[in-house]
Motif scaffolding. Structure first.
Motif, short mmCIF file in Angstrom:
data_model
loop_
_atom_site.label_atom_id
_atom_site.label_comp_id
_atom_site.label_asym_id
_atom_site.label_seq_id
_atom_site.Cartn_x
_atom_site.Cartn_y
_atom_site.Cartn_z
N LYS A 1 29.04 6.59 -15.33
CA LYS A 1 27.82 6.14 -14.64
C LYS A 1 28.14 5.06 -13.62
O LYS A 1 27.58 5.04 -12.53
N VAL A 2 29.02 4.16 -13.98
CA VAL A 2 29.35 3.05 -13.09
C VAL A 2 30.13 3.54 -11.87
O VAL A 2 29.83 3.19 -10.73
N CYS A 3 31.15 4.35 -12.09
CA CYS A 3 32.05 4.75 -11.00
C CYS A 3 31.53 5.90 -10.15
O CYS A 3 31.79 5.96 -8.96
N CYS A 4 30.81 6.82 -10.77
CA CYS A 4 30.43 8.04 -10.05
C CYS A 4 28.95 8.12 -9.69
O CYS A 4 28.60 8.61 -8.63
N LEU A 5 28.10 7.69 -10.57
CA LEU A 5 26.67 7.91 -10.36
C LEU A 5 25.93 6.68 -9.84
O LEU A 5 24.85 6.81 -9.30
N PHE A 6 26.49 5.50 -10.05
CA PHE A 6 25.80 4.26 -9.69
C PHE A 6 24.38 4.24 -10.26
O PHE A 6 23.43 3.87 -9.60
N ALA A 7 24.25 4.69 -11.50
CA ALA A 7 22.94 4.83 -12.13
C ALA A 7 22.79 3.87 -13.29
O ALA A 7 23.76 3.58 -14.01
N ASN A 8 21.59 3.39 -13.48
CA ASN A 8 21.26 2.61 -14.66
C ASN A 8 20.42 3.47 -15.58
O ASN A 8 19.69 4.36 -15.12
N CYS A 9 20.52 3.23 -16.85
CA CYS A 9 19.77 4.01 -17.84
C CYS A 9 18.84 3.06 -18.58
O CYS A 9 19.28 2.04 -19.12
N PHE A 10 17.57 3.39 -18.59
CA PHE A 10 16.58 2.59 -19.29
C PHE A 10 15.93 3.42 -20.39
O PHE A 10 15.71 4.62 -20.23
N LYS A 11 15.64 2.76 -21.49
CA LYS A 11 14.88 3.38 -22.58
C LYS A 11 13.59 2.59 -22.73
O LYS A 11 13.62 1.37 -22.83
N ILE A 12 12.48 3.31 -22.72
CA ILE A 12 11.17 2.64 -22.81
C ILE A 12 10.50 3.04 -24.12
O ILE A 12 10.34 4.23 -24.41
N ASP A 13 10.10 2.04 -24.89
CA ASP A 13 9.24 2.25 -26.06
C ASP A 13 7.85 1.81 -25.62
O ASP A 13 7.58 0.61 -25.47
N PHE A 14 6.99 2.80 -25.36
CA PHE A 14 5.65 2.51 -24.85
C PHE A 14 4.76 1.96 -25.95
O PHE A 14 4.93 2.28 -27.13
N PRO A 15 3.76 1.15 -25.58
CA PRO A 15 2.76 0.72 -26.56
C PRO A 15 2.06 1.95 -27.15
O PRO A 15 1.87 2.96 -26.47
N LYS A 16 1.69 1.86 -28.41
CA LYS A 16 1.12 3.02 -29.12
C LYS A 16 -0.13 3.58 -28.46
O LYS A 16 -0.32 4.78 -28.42
#
Length: 142
Positions: free
Chosen positions: A103-118
């Motif tokens: 991800k760092v070298c090739c995609l330049f992407a960040n990955c986020f995980k969201i836990d939404f309010p119920k």
């Protein structure tokens, strides 16, 4: 149908507004804090403050940009009326995942995980995703 996010600068604060493109109705807005207030306020289509997104600025992944590749960062979601921003009062979370070499070298992407309010509606979730875009841009794309 799709959602359009519009940014405007009002008194040096960026306001992001989301519109339902087919009906041109506003579905919410996100307001940044200022230089001393790192909270993001998420408003619904009626202008009611629904959520406050806040993460402690003293996280390695935020203050040391070189560590943002290998460190997780956490931003907690609170009710719009919350005044005590302890983790136990959080009703959701946005977590920036640790990146790997590809991800760092090739995609330049960040990955986020969201836990939404119920009880979050579909529009609430869209606004929280929009807030995640703002967090990514403001903290990790410099």
């Amino acid at each position: 149908k799709y959602i359009k996010f519009h940014k405007k600068n009002k008194n040096f604060r960026i306001i992001m507004t989301a519109y339902n493109h087919s009906s041109i109705e506003e579905i919410g807005r996100i307001k940044d804090g200022n230089c001393c207030d790192f909270r993001y306020k998420v408003y619904d289509e009626h202008g009611k403050k629904k959520y406050i997104v806040w993460g402690n600025y003293c996280q390695f992944g935020i203050i040391l940009h070189c560590c943002s590749i290998i460190c997780q960062s956490f931003f907690h979601i609170y009710d719009g009326n919350c005044t005590d921003f302890s983790i136990s009062n959080a009703i959701g979370q946005i977590k920036r995942e640790q990146n790997d070499c590809v991800k760092v070298c090739c995609l330049f992407a960040n990955c986020f995980k969201i836990d939404f309010p119920k009880n979050a509606t579909a529009y609430d979730k869209l606004m929280i995703i929009g807030c995640t875009f703002k967090l990514d841009y403001n903290y990790f794309k410099k």
